[in-house]
Motif scaffolding. Structure first.
Motif, PDB file in Angstrom:
ATOM      1  N   UNK A   1      42.410  24.548  51.783  1.00 18.85           N
ATOM      2  CA  UNK A   1      41.631  25.608  51.028  1.00 18.85           C
ATOM      3  C   UNK A   1      43.241  26.414  50.911  1.00 18.85           C
ATOM      4  N   UNK A   2      42.499  26.781  49.575  1.00 14.83           N
ATOM      5  CA  UNK A   2      44.709  27.902  48.643  1.00 14.83           C
ATOM      6  C   UNK A   2      43.915  28.930  48.649  1.00 14.83           C
ATOM      7  N   UNK A   3      44.560  30.039  49.087  1.00 12.92           N
ATOM      8  CA  UNK A   3      44.045  31.125  48.364  1.00 12.92           C
ATOM      9  C   UNK A   3      45.547  32.083  48.330  1.00 12.92           C
ATOM     10  N   UNK A   4      45.477  32.490  47.140  1.00 11.64           N
ATOM     11  CA  UNK A   4      46.688  33.352  46.244  1.00 11.64           C
ATOM     12  C   UNK A   4      46.338  34.588  47.247  1.00 11.64           C
ATOM     13  N   UNK A   5      47.152  35.684  46.669  1.00 12.18           N
ATOM     14  CA  UNK A   5      46.945  36.969  47.244  1.00 12.18           C
ATOM     15  C   UNK A   5      46.032  37.736  45.851  1.00 12.18           C
ATOM     16  N   UNK A   6      45.239  38.802  46.151  1.00 11.65           N
ATOM     17  CA  UNK A   6      44.668  39.819  45.428  1.00 11.65           C
ATOM     18  C   UNK A   6      45.512  39.747  43.642  1.00 11.65           C
ATOM     19  N   UNK A   7      45.041  39.465  42.582  1.00  9.58           N
ATOM     20  CA  UNK A   7      45.490  40.004  41.469  1.00  9.58           C
ATOM     21  C   UNK A   7      46.395  41.791  41.381  1.00  9.58           C
ATOM     22  N   UNK A   8      47.184  41.045  41.348  1.00 12.54           N
ATOM     23  CA  UNK A   8      47.991  42.502  41.044  1.00 12.54           C
ATOM     24  C   UNK A   8      47.568  43.973  39.646  1.00 12.54           C
ATOM     25  N   UNK A   9      47.118  43.547  38.582  1.00 15.76           N
ATOM     26  CA  UNK A   9      46.699  44.397  37.709  1.00 15.76           C
ATOM     27  C   UNK A   9      45.350  44.925  38.539  1.00 15.76           C
ATOM     28  N   UNK A  10      44.848  44.451  38.506  1.00 13.35           N
ATOM     29  CA  UNK A  10      43.183  45.159  38.596  1.00 13.35           C
ATOM     30  C   UNK A  10      43.311  45.804  40.146  1.00 13.35           C
ATOM     31  N   UNK A  11      44.113  45.099  41.141  1.00 10.26           N
ATOM     32  CA  UNK A  11      44.360  46.470  42.773  1.00 10.26           C
ATOM     33  C   UNK A  11      44.911  47.763  41.955  1.00 10.26           C
ATOM     34  N   UNK A  12      45.732  47.520  41.559  1.00  8.54           N
ATOM     35  CA  UNK A  12      46.782  48.706  41.202  1.00  8.54           C
ATOM     36  C   UNK A  12      45.807  49.568  40.516  1.00  8.54           C
ATOM     37  N   UNK A  13      45.484  48.751  39.522  1.00  8.75           N
ATOM     38  CA  UNK A  13      45.009  50.229  39.115  1.00  8.75           C
ATOM     39  C   UNK A  13      43.062  50.783  38.685  1.00  8.75           C
ATOM     40  N   UNK A  14      42.259  49.976  39.460  1.00  7.97           N
ATOM     41  CA  UNK A  14      41.080  49.780  39.922  1.00  7.97           C
ATOM     42  C   UNK A  14      40.642  49.535  40.867  1.00  7.97           C
ATOM     43  N   UNK A  15      41.976  49.077  41.942  1.00  8.88           N
ATOM     44  CA  UNK A  15      41.634  49.312  43.521  1.00  8.88           C
ATOM     45  C   UNK A  15      40.408  48.018  43.213  1.00  8.88           C
ATOM     46  N   UNK A  16      40.744  47.006  42.613  1.00 11.22           N
ATOM     47  CA  UNK A  16      39.950  46.308  42.280  1.00 11.22           C
ATOM     48  C   UNK A  16      40.301  44.499  43.534  1.00 11.22           C
ATOM     49  N   UNK A  17      40.351  43.987  44.539  1.00 12.73           N
ATOM     50  CA  UNK A  17      41.135  42.882  45.087  1.00 12.73           C
ATOM     51  C   UNK A  17      40.283  41.106  44.667  1.00 12.73           C
ATOM     52  N   UNK A  18      40.641  40.983  43.372  1.00  8.80           N
ATOM     53  CA  UNK A  18      40.079  39.647  43.016  1.00  8.80           C
ATOM     54  C   UNK A  18      40.580  39.394  43.659  1.00  8.80           C
ATOM     55  N   UNK A  19      40.755  38.107  44.584  1.00 10.79           N
ATOM     56  CA  UNK A  19      41.237  36.937  45.025  1.00 10.79           C
ATOM     57  C   UNK A  19      40.829  35.339  45.091  1.00 10.79           C
ATOM     58  N   UNK A  20      41.930  35.030  44.257  1.00 10.15           N
ATOM     59  CA  UNK A  20      40.905  33.293  43.814  1.00 10.15           C
ATOM     60  C   UNK A  20      41.881  32.519  44.962  1.00 10.15           C
ATOM     61  N   UNK A  21      40.863  31.030  44.638  1.00 10.40           N
ATOM     62  CA  UNK A  21      41.168  30.265  46.169  1.00 10.40           C
ATOM     63  C   UNK A  21      40.739  28.937  45.235  1.00 10.40           C
ATOM     64  N   UNK A  22      41.093  27.263  45.844  1.00  8.37           N
ATOM     65  CA  UNK A  22      40.676  26.744  45.032  1.00  8.37           C
ATOM     66  C   UNK A  22      40.687  25.793  46.409  1.00  8.37           C
TER      67      UNK A  22
END
Length: 149
Positions: A43-64
């Motif tokens: 399992x590989x997990x990234x940090x949340x995408x910076x733009x949605x987190x900073x601008x809207x408080x939305x954590x989009x965490x990509x994985x593969x």
């Protein structure tokens, strides 16, 4: 078609689909047959995408995943498929509840988290909920527009 012609046609089809050398399990395996000595799932997990987190408080965490498919299958009869299949267990901030994600979308999307630090645990789980491993992601939700969500 005569009986002899049918027999020859059937023999030709069988011969055409058969290799003359010994086949390894990887050559004859399908997604429906187990493969012995399959590589371990990863399992590989990234940090949340910076733009949605900073601008809207939305954590989009990509994985593969590798050697593991995320599918909506559950129960003991689903444990022998290959490559391995199962789902994700997702927990937030060490809360006593979690959810299963069987969609295989490649991202966990979290909205409405209060500003501050958060921890999200994403785990690979078999169809019978045995955890095979996981990754912990830590991030901070900033105040968005001066208002709490």
């Amino acid at each position: 078609m005569t009986m002899v012609a049918r027999a020859l046609a059937t023999a030709a089809l069988l011969f055409a689909g058969t290799s003359l050398h010994a086949q390894t399990p990887h050559e004859v395996a399908t997604q429906f047959l187990p493969i012995k000595n399959e590589p371990a799932p990863a399992l590989f997990v990234d940090q949340p995408l910076a733009e949605p987190l900073a601008n809207r408080g939305v954590a989009i965490i990509r994985y593969r995943t590798e050697n593991f498919r995320i599918l909506p299958i559950f129960g003991a009869s689903a444990t022998d498929v290959s490559p391995r299949a199962g789902h994700l267990h997702v927990s937030i901030d060490a809360l006593p509840w979690r959810w299963a994600d069987a969609g295989g979308t490649g991202a966990i999307v979290l909205t409405g988290l209060p500003p501050g630090e958060h921890k999200v645990l994403i785990e690979l789980a078999t169809p019978v909920h045995e955890v095979l491993g996981g990754k912990l992601v830590k991030f901070t939700v900033p105040p968005v527009g001066g208002a709490q969500h």
